[in-house]
Scaffold this active site. Structure first.
Site, PDB file in Angstrom:
ATOM      1  N   GLY A 121     -25.822 -12.873   5.715  1.00 27.65           N
ATOM      2  CA  GLY A 121     -25.271 -13.875   4.802  1.00 27.65           C
ATOM      3  C   GLY A 121     -24.016 -14.525   5.363  1.00 27.65           C
ATOM      4  O   GLY A 121     -23.833 -15.738   5.285  1.00 27.65           O
ATOM      5  N   LYS A 147     -35.751 -14.849   1.397  1.00 25.47           N
ATOM      6  CA  LYS A 147     -34.851 -15.482   0.429  1.00 25.47           C
ATOM      7  C   LYS A 147     -35.005 -16.997   0.483  1.00 25.47           C
ATOM      8  O   LYS A 147     -34.179 -17.704   1.068  1.00 25.47           O
ATOM      9  CB  LYS A 147     -33.405 -15.124   0.735  1.00 25.47           C
ATOM     10  CG  LYS A 147     -33.125 -13.640   0.738  1.00 25.47           C
ATOM     11  CD  LYS A 147     -31.736 -13.381   1.317  1.00 25.47           C
ATOM     12  CE  LYS A 147     -31.580 -11.975   1.839  1.00 25.47           C
ATOM     13  NZ  LYS A 147     -30.538 -11.871   2.865  1.00 25.47           N
ATOM     14  N   ARG A 154     -25.071  -0.890  12.295  1.00 26.27           N
ATOM     15  CA  ARG A 154     -23.769  -1.315  11.777  1.00 26.27           C
ATOM     16  C   ARG A 154     -22.686  -0.260  12.010  1.00 26.27           C
ATOM     17  O   ARG A 154     -21.520  -0.609  12.195  1.00 26.27           O
ATOM     18  CB  ARG A 154     -23.874  -1.646  10.289  1.00 26.27           C
ATOM     19  CG  ARG A 154     -24.486  -3.019  10.085  1.00 26.27           C
ATOM     20  CD  ARG A 154     -24.588  -3.364   8.629  1.00 26.27           C
ATOM     21  NE  ARG A 154     -24.870  -4.774   8.455  1.00 26.27           N
ATOM     22  CZ  ARG A 154     -25.456  -5.293   7.385  1.00 26.27           C
ATOM     23  NH1 ARG A 154     -25.823  -4.498   6.378  1.00 26.27           N
ATOM     24  NH2 ARG A 154     -25.668  -6.580   7.291  1.00 26.27           N
ATOM     25  N   GLY A 207     -29.559  -8.829   8.603  1.00 23.68           N
ATOM     26  CA  GLY A 207     -29.762  -7.390   8.639  1.00 23.68           C
ATOM     27  C   GLY A 207     -31.194  -7.033   8.979  1.00 23.68           C
ATOM     28  O   GLY A 207     -31.462  -6.179   9.840  1.00 23.68           O
TER      29      GLY A 207
HETATM   30  P1  ADP Z   1     -32.555 -11.128   6.952  1.00 22.79           P
HETATM   31  O1  ADP Z   1     -32.056  -9.816   6.386  1.00 22.79           O
HETATM   32  O2  ADP Z   1     -32.854 -11.016   8.420  1.00 22.79           O
HETATM   33  O3  ADP Z   1     -31.637 -12.271   6.600  1.00 22.79           O
HETATM   34  P2  ADP Z   1     -34.275 -11.562   4.688  1.00 22.79           P
HETATM   35  O4  ADP Z   1     -33.538 -10.503   3.963  1.00 22.79           O
HETATM   36  O5  ADP Z   1     -34.174 -12.953   4.227  1.00 22.79           O
HETATM   37  O6  ADP Z   1     -33.950 -11.462   6.264  1.00 22.79           O
HETATM   38  O7  ADP Z   1     -35.829 -11.240   4.645  1.00 22.79           O
HETATM   39  C1  ADP Z   1     -36.370 -10.085   5.205  1.00 22.79           C
HETATM   40  C2  ADP Z   1     -37.621  -9.710   4.487  1.00 22.79           C
HETATM   41  O8  ADP Z   1     -38.533 -10.796   4.423  1.00 22.79           O
HETATM   42  C3  ADP Z   1     -38.349  -8.591   5.202  1.00 22.79           C
HETATM   43  O9  ADP Z   1     -38.227  -7.415   4.426  1.00 22.79           O
HETATM   44  C4  ADP Z   1     -39.793  -9.090   5.267  1.00 22.79           C
HETATM   45  O10 ADP Z   1     -40.720  -8.096   4.877  1.00 22.79           O
HETATM   46  C5  ADP Z   1     -39.818 -10.242   4.293  1.00 22.79           C
HETATM   47  N1  ADP Z   1     -40.846 -11.241   4.598  1.00 22.79           N
HETATM   48  C6  ADP Z   1     -41.033 -11.906   5.748  1.00 22.79           C
HETATM   49  N2  ADP Z   1     -42.119 -12.698   5.678  1.00 22.79           N
HETATM   50  C7  ADP Z   1     -42.649 -12.530   4.451  1.00 22.79           C
HETATM   51  C8  ADP Z   1     -43.784 -13.067   3.768  1.00 22.79           C
HETATM   52  N3  ADP Z   1     -44.609 -13.922   4.375  1.00 22.79           N
HETATM   53  N4  ADP Z   1     -44.012 -12.669   2.506  1.00 22.79           N
HETATM   54  C9  ADP Z   1     -43.177 -11.788   1.911  1.00 22.79           C
HETATM   55  N5  ADP Z   1     -42.091 -11.245   2.486  1.00 22.79           N
HETATM   56  C10 ADP Z   1     -41.827 -11.609   3.746  1.00 22.79           C
HETATM   57 MG    MG Z   2     -32.120  -9.012   4.378  1.00 24.29          MG
END
Ligand code: ADP
Ligand code: MG
Length: 409
Positions: free
Chosen positions: A388, A208, A41, A364
């Protein structure tokens, strides 16, 4: 929207030179103590600031880091490591100033082409206040820093979905411009929403769950396929009647997921990597989704799922990816994310029929995963700095930080 080009043209034609410019950037990087673990970033914010320096502006940068809490010891949320890194990348010293009289003095004395970074703007609770009057009061203090000739450049794409003082309210106090990063991000997202080349596939993962169910709802009519991995796939698998052991599950969303599955566009994993513990040392097994054992957690999609997802992606011409397929931070659960990311890269370079596709990574953690797994950043058409914000844009929501730029006289 007025852009950075417009502003630079004004600055170049300005005989007084050295106007003060207030830039809202997104410098919210992951830290391990004082060490920046991913400076993506900061690097993405450099071009706009560098262009303003070349145009002789005196630049005040504001940004946040994490979510400081009122009354707590928030020293770990200081932007000090960020100021140092920003200075390195810009090739000049970037002083860090808390809001207040010292900042005012520093900004007044700032030579043309130089930069000052304000300390974490969320240290001031008015930044995120729901009360418009409170936010406006802070926005006026920020606007005062750059004086009557000052202007605002909105370049923190990762925060434009927030109605916050340094993002939204300040744009009503000063002439406002979209920075280069915000402009690029919006152009890319517009390409996804307005007549994308088909087939259009979206890959969603991450943790999420309930947040992203809303996204799925609004994306389904627009896409040809929606591949679901990560923590949220288990609520869908539960809707299909599978037991999911101790995997992430939102019981109150099972019925919703069942309804979304009726679209026929959602592709779910066929196998998952399960573990007896959330740790890199856990015992793991790869099992079909019908056979997730009680007491085990699904922490990644399995190799057959990667192959199935890759097959859909190979024929796609437009791909948007948000959210890792598994807990990629732990090596035993990184292969699903690596495999799907590689399939997206292959499609970008020229998929099944050899013609290059258009791919966007938003989120992120997804962007961090690309870098952490050593995948080439230039393998994707665009890596967005805002998770987001990009999701809300794709959902068709009005992003306050963009709308306010369009309204700026
Ligand atoms: P982004 O930041 O790309 O939008 P999120 O913040 O929604 O993604 O989610 C990222 C997190 O999701 C990562 O830290 C990862 O460890 C977690 N994650 C992915 N798959 C699983 C799972 N099966 N169980 C628990 N956590 C998970
Ligand atoms: Mg995230």
């Amino acid at each position: 929207m007025k852009t950075l080009d417009d502003l630079v043209a004004e600055l170049d034609g300005d005989p007084t030179k050295g106007r003060r410019v207030f830039v809202r950037a997104d410098l919210n990087v992951p830290l391990d103590g004082q060490r920046i673990t991913d400076d993506g970033r900061i690097r993405a914010s450099v071009p706009t600031v560098a262009r303003l320096r070349d145009a002789g502006a005196r630049i005040v940068v504001a940004a946040h880091l994490g979510r400081p809490k009122p009354g707590a010891d928030n020293s770990k949320y200081s932007l000090a490591p960020v100021a140092a890194r920003l200075g390195e990348l810009l090739g000049t010293e970037v002083p860090l100033e808390p809001l207040g009289d010292d900042a005012r003095t520093t900004v007044e004395r700032l030579p043309a082409g130089e930069v000052v970074l304000l300390e974490n703007i969320r240290f001031d609770p008015r930044e995120t206040s729901k009360d418009e009057a409170e936010r406006t009061a802070l926005a006026r203090e920020l606007a005062d820093l750059v004086g009557p000739e000052g202007v605002f450049v909105s370049d923190g794409f990762g925060v434009v979905h927030r109605k916050q003082a340094s993002v939204y309210d300040i744009a009503r106090e000063l002439p406002a411009y979209a920075g280069g990063l915000v402009q690029t991000e919006v152009e890319v997202l517009r390409k996804l929403t307005q007549d994308p080349q088909r087939p259009y596939a979206v890959v969603l993962g991450g943790s999420k769950v309930s947040d992203k169910l809303l996204v799925i709802e609004s994306l389904l009519p627009q896409v040809d396929s929606l591949l679901v991995g990560g923590g949220m796939c288990f609520t869908f698998l539960a809707a299909q009647g599978h037991g999911v052991g101790d995997s992430l599950l939102e019981e109150d969303q099972i019925a919703n997921c069942g309804r979304l599955l009726e679209s026929g566009k959602i592709v779910l994993p066929v196998d998952v990597v399960v573990a007896d513990d959330f740790s890199a040392e856990a015992t793991t097994r790869t099992v079909p989704v019908e056979k997730i054992p009680d007491g085990w957690k699904g922490l990644d999609i399995g190799p057959e799922s990667v192959a199935a997802f890759a097959q859909v992606l190979a024929s796609a011409k437009t791909v948007f990816w948000n959210g890792p397929m598994g807990v990629f931070e732990l090596a035993p659960f990184a292969e699903g994310t690596r495999g799907v990311a590689q399939a997206i890269i292959d499609t970008t370079r020229g998929g099944g029929d050899g013609t290059p596709g258009f791919s966007v990574v938003g989120g992120g953690d997804s962007a961090a995963a690309v870098r952490a797994l050593g995948l080439p950043e230039d393998g994707f058409s665009h890596i967005s700095t805002g998770g987001g914000a990009s999701l809300e844009y794709l959902e068709g929501k009005v992003l306050p930080g963009l709308a306010v730029l369009e309204e700026s006289p």
